[in-house]
Scaffold this active site. Sequence first.
Site, short mmCIF file in Angstrom:
data_model
loop_
_atom_site.label_atom_id
_atom_site.label_comp_id
_atom_site.label_asym_id
_atom_site.label_seq_id
_atom_site.Cartn_x
_atom_site.Cartn_y
_atom_site.Cartn_z
N LYS A 243 -1.01 -1.37 -4.11
CA LYS A 243 -2.15 -0.14 -4.03
C LYS A 243 -1.58 1.16 -4.22
CE LYS A 243 -5.77 1.70 -1.11
NZ LYS A 243 -6.48 1.82 0.22
N TYR B 70 1.17 -1.07 0.04
CA TYR B 70 0.05 0.11 0.11
C TYR B 70 0.91 1.39 0.09
CZ TYR B 70 -3.79 3.17 1.64
OH TYR B 70 -4.80 4.19 1.82
N ILE C 214 -8.90 -0.39 -5.12
CA ILE C 214 -9.56 -0.43 -3.70
C ILE C 214 -10.37 0.76 -3.53
CG2 ILE C 214 -8.59 -0.53 -1.22
CD1 ILE C 214 -7.69 -3.12 -3.09
#
Length: 299
Positions: A165, A136, A207
């Site tokens: 992400k 992330y 996401i």
Amino acid sequence: MKLNWKGVFPAITTPFNADLTVDHGFLAEHVRWLIDNGVAGIVPLGSLGEGATLSSNEKRQILETCLGAASGRVPIVPGISALGTAEAVELAKHSASVGCRGLMVLPPYVYSTDWREMRAHVAAVIAATELPCMLYNNPVAYRTDFVPEQIEELAAEFPNLEAVKESSTDVRRVTGIRALIGERLDILVGVDDAIVEGIDAGATGWIAGLVNAFPAESVALYRLALEGRKREAAELYRWFLPLLRMDTVPKFVQLIKLVQERVGQGRVHVRPPRLVLVGDELRQAEATIQRALASRPAL
């Protein structure tokens, strides 16, 4: 072990009762509703899930509820972060032991430093299990920026790092990662108001935040963008953008929970230091939501 990272993965909010305990009954209902509306997986315990305010025991209980509600229909991919590396590694191992099928690996909650230390932290979490992992990258929120060259380094060492992400808000990062490592990693857009541009640049998943209130519209927008149906995607995106922009401001949790409440899919309760919206902020948000609901497109 591989995970299909393509599709819309809701970063789910954590529902609280009025006394700010976790509302597990609604959490299970919400997970089932999202799955019924076509999402590809469920991501609990992230930034939108107020993970930093949850105890270790609460995180374990939330995973149990999500896994039970999903019943294997889609993967549960928890956000893994903590103040310290040992706690993050423990949560990763627990997630694997109870049946989660992937991990979203975050930087530490508070400490931001150089690549040597941040690399050691995320490497420890990725190496803690054999589960597929998604790194992330959110320099805006966490003050740690995993640049494409660093992502390439991690991908070369860890076969189970399968995705990123990308939440830097700069879609050039998508093309930058692709230029270095080709199709080695899936790239998922992590900010709602860059989804169409991100897919155009080469991302393959999302996401998402506003999906907590509008899963059908989110899945439809993702599919239109992925299929290159630009006119239809632009039309839906134009309607959705005022709501999607709520995902990219400091009070995104309060805003998204407000939207959920207005569509009958949650309540506005948040844990301090967050407080529910009041005054002009509330009035402006309400106006945006009302305009969107008044012009909600038929899919």
